[in-house]
Design a protein around this motif. Structure first.
Motif, PDB file in Angstrom:
ATOM      1  N   TYR A  17       0.832  -1.210   0.000  1.00 56.71           N
ATOM      2  CA  TYR A  17       0.000   0.000   0.000  1.00 56.71           C
ATOM      3  C   TYR A  17       0.865   1.257   0.000  1.00 56.71           C
ATOM      4  CZ  TYR A  17      -3.664   3.269   1.549  1.00 56.71           C
ATOM      5  OH  TYR A  17      -4.542   4.316   1.645  1.00 56.71           O
ATOM      6  N   HIS A  20       1.797   1.686  -3.592  1.00 51.69           N
ATOM      7  CA  HIS A  20       0.822   1.675  -4.689  1.00 51.69           C
ATOM      8  C   HIS A  20      -0.525   2.285  -4.347  1.00 51.69           C
ATOM      9  CE1 HIS A  20       3.560  -0.787  -7.007  1.00 51.69           C
ATOM     10  NE2 HIS A  20       3.664  -1.630  -6.007  1.00 51.69           N
ATOM     11  N   ARG A  21      -0.648   2.948  -3.212  1.00 50.72           N
ATOM     12  CA  ARG A  21      -1.950   3.502  -2.821  1.00 50.72           C
ATOM     13  C   ARG A  21      -2.441   4.488  -3.873  1.00 50.72           C
ATOM     14  NH1 ARG A  21      -1.624   8.442   0.292  1.00 50.72           N
ATOM     15  NH2 ARG A  21      -3.203   7.715   1.762  1.00 50.72           N
ATOM     16  N   ARG A  22      -3.767   4.444  -4.081  1.00 49.04           N
ATOM     17  CA  ARG A  22      -4.360   5.364  -5.052  1.00 49.04           C
ATOM     18  C   ARG A  22      -4.493   6.756  -4.435  1.00 49.04           C
ATOM     19  NH1 ARG A  22      -9.866   2.420  -6.463  1.00 49.04           N
ATOM     20  NH2 ARG A  22      -9.681   1.880  -4.267  1.00 49.04           N
ATOM     21  N   THR A  50     -19.139   3.477  -8.446  1.00 48.66           N
ATOM     22  CA  THR A  50     -17.725   3.441  -8.815  1.00 48.66           C
ATOM     23  C   THR A  50     -17.004   4.734  -8.459  1.00 48.66           C
ATOM     24  OG1 THR A  50     -18.223   4.256 -11.026  1.00 48.66           O
ATOM     25  CG2 THR A  50     -18.162   1.866 -10.746  1.00 48.66           C
ATOM     26  N   ASN A 146     -14.978  -5.423  -2.323  1.00 47.57           N
ATOM     27  CA  ASN A 146     -13.562  -5.692  -2.583  1.00 47.57           C
ATOM     28  C   ASN A 146     -12.998  -6.666  -1.560  1.00 47.57           C
ATOM     29  OD1 ASN A 146     -12.866  -3.890  -4.830  1.00 47.57           O
ATOM     30  ND2 ASN A 146     -13.356  -2.248  -3.404  1.00 47.57           N
ATOM     31  N   ASP A 190      -8.000  -1.154  -1.858  1.00 49.07           N
ATOM     32  CA  ASP A 190      -7.174  -0.858  -3.026  1.00 49.07           C
ATOM     33  C   ASP A 190      -6.699  -2.143  -3.700  1.00 49.07           C
ATOM     34  OD1 ASP A 190      -7.447   1.817  -2.576  1.00 49.07           O
ATOM     35  OD2 ASP A 190      -5.315   2.284  -2.740  1.00 49.07           O
ATOM     36  N   ALA A 193      -9.524  -3.491  -5.652  1.00 49.40           N
ATOM     37  CA  ALA A 193      -9.902  -2.643  -6.784  1.00 49.40           C
ATOM     38  C   ALA A 193      -8.869  -2.666  -7.913  1.00 49.40           C
ATOM     39  CB  ALA A 193     -10.110  -1.211  -6.306  1.00 49.40           C
ATOM     40  N   THR A 194      -7.613  -2.904  -7.572  1.00 49.42           N
ATOM     41  CA  THR A 194      -6.576  -2.779  -8.614  1.00 49.42           C
ATOM     42  C   THR A 194      -5.843  -4.087  -8.935  1.00 49.42           C
ATOM     43  OG1 THR A 194      -4.833  -2.195  -7.014  1.00 49.42           O
ATOM     44  CG2 THR A 194      -6.157  -0.393  -7.904  1.00 49.42           C
ATOM     45  N   ILE A 195      -5.772  -5.021  -7.992  1.00 52.50           N
ATOM     46  CA  ILE A 195      -5.039  -6.279  -8.217  1.00 52.50           C
ATOM     47  C   ILE A 195      -5.981  -7.479  -8.209  1.00 52.50           C
ATOM     48  CG2 ILE A 195      -3.252  -7.830  -7.333  1.00 52.50           C
ATOM     49  CD1 ILE A 195      -2.045  -5.260  -8.284  1.00 52.50           C
ATOM     50  N   THR A 197      -8.966  -8.206  -8.852  1.00 60.50           N
ATOM     51  CA  THR A 197     -10.172  -7.770  -9.561  1.00 60.50           C
ATOM     52  C   THR A 197     -11.089  -8.954  -9.851  1.00 60.50           C
ATOM     53  OG1 THR A 197      -8.861  -7.946 -11.580  1.00 60.50           O
ATOM     54  CG2 THR A 197      -9.083  -5.760 -10.619  1.00 60.50           C
ATOM     55  N   CYS A 206       0.510  -9.394  -6.713  1.00 62.79           N
ATOM     56  CA  CYS A 206      -0.172  -9.342  -5.419  1.00 62.79           C
ATOM     57  C   CYS A 206       0.784  -9.625  -4.261  1.00 62.79           C
ATOM     58  CB  CYS A 206      -1.312 -10.355  -5.389  1.00 62.79           C
ATOM     59  SG  CYS A 206      -2.259 -10.324  -3.846  1.00 62.79           S
TER      60      CYS A 206
END
Length: 358
Positions: A17, A20-22, A50, A146, A190, A193-195, A197, A206
């Motif tokens: 995180y 790679h945090r959004r 979304t 998620n 996160d 949502a991003t890995i 999915t 991951c």
DNA sequence: TAACCGTGGGT
DNA sequence: TACCCAAGGTT
């Protein structure tokens, strides 16, 4: 338990995180405490919605209602208008009620515990946990879609949702790190949502690829398990777009509760599976010459599809609105809380609200 | 528990 | 096209 599969560690997720945090509008900078009001408002908006859809609404909403006090004092029509197009309008009604409750019962400050938050309107198990963890650093589980996906894959939980929720919650609580509960909650989301999915998860990237049982089995995409929902029966109806000679459009407000509760609409018939279009004239707000728009408006709600046949009509200036209805000038249409389906109906009739937020 | 409650985007 | 899905809550 298979002893050869290592246990997942929160530290590995937090390290991921940190890299790679959004960056999201409602998310505080690393190490900073976010504003509970903003965390709460964003969480309500994000329910079943979304990130992409929420962003512009969130920015406008915060500009318009910068504090919980400003929101509590705003007229409900203004709140509904700011929400128009985002869907699930009971969220907006509860959001407003919650802001008032915070002002009146909590001296303008959000409760800082899950239990206290959970008692407020529109805040359920997920949102209470999320706000407690993110805004107040409480060691709480925030189990959203998620997290359900990440956890059911991580432990190959084959029980169907929603029955598996208590077990998922247990797993999350067992994984909670000693510190950084807010980051942990956001990291889990996160990751989902991003890995992790729904389709084509990026397992190679991951941080939990080693302890993930579903990945080991090669069954990632089969989780989470859930029963299919039945599609609802299509309902039909007629919608009447009446233009006064001065350009005003005839509108009314829907009942406060239920579908599109409290939102503005043009007059329509009932929406029924067996609606007969032949008798549509009887459902019109005024007896006059109505013109049918060739292409009906189709719209899909969560639990049923809708097909509305649009009729247009015109009346002279100074025609009074029927009881319970109003004529809204074209230039003020954007101030009305028009739902997505009503924007479609107006567009089909050739009416284009200018500056509409939806 | 299950039905109700919006809308837009992805595959 | 026809699904599925998205930082769910209420009744």
């Amino acid at each position: 338990m298979d002893a050869s599969v290592p246990m997942p560690r929160a530290a590995d997720l937090l390290a991921w995180y940190d890299r790679h945090r959004r960056a999201l509008p409602w998310r505080a900078e690393a190490g900073e405490r976010p504003d509970p009001y903003r965390v709460w408002a964003s969480e309500i908006m994000l329910q079943q919605t979304t990130v992409t859809a929420v962003k512009p609404y969130y920015e406008r909403f915060m500009a318009r209602f910068p504090t919980v006090q400003a929101l509590a004092r705003a007229p409900s029509e203004e709140v509904m208008q700011a929400w128009a197009g985002l869907g699930y309008y009971s969220r907006a009604r509860n959001l407003h009620a919650c802001a008032k409750a915070v002002m009146e019962n909590h001296a303008g400050r959000f409760p800082d515990t899950e239990e206290g938050l959970r008692a407020l309107p529109g805040i359920g198990a997920y949102t209470a946990g999320a706000v407690a963890a993110i805004a107040f650093d409480r060691p709480a589980a925030a189990v959203d879609g998620n997290v359900e996906r990440v956890i059911t894959r991580l432990f190959a939980i084959a029980d169907e949702l929603p029955g598996a929720r208590p077990l998922i919650r247990e797993k999350v609580l067992a994984l909670l790190p000693a510190g950084r509960p807010g980051d942990f909650a956001q990291a889990l989301m996160d990751l989902g949502a991003t890995i992790c999915t729904p389709r084509n998860p990026a397992c190679g990237l991951c941080p939990w690829r080693e302890p993930c049982r579903a990945r080991i089995e090669g069954t990632q995409e089969s989780f989470p398990r859930k029963a299919k929902k039945k599609a609802g029966q299509t309902r039909y109806g007629a919608a009447f777009v009446l233009t006064r000679a001065d350009g005003a459009i005839l509108l009314r407000t829907r009942p406060a509760k239920g579908l599109l509760g409290g939102m503005a609409e043009v007059p329509t018939s009932e929406w029924r599976a067996d609606y007969e279009l032949d008798g549509a004239a009887q459902d019109a707000p005024l007896p006059l010459r109505w013109t049918e728009v060739p292409q009906p408006v189709r719209h899909v709600f969560t639990h049923f599809p809708l097909e509305l046949t649009v009729f247009t009509g015109a009346v002279p200036a100074k025609t009074p609105a029927p009881a319970g209805m109003r004529f809204t000038p074209l230039g003020r249409l954007a101030e009305e809380p028009l739902s997505g389906v009503m924007v479609k109906v107006l567009a089909a009739a050739g009416v284009k609200p200018t500056g509409l937020s939806a």
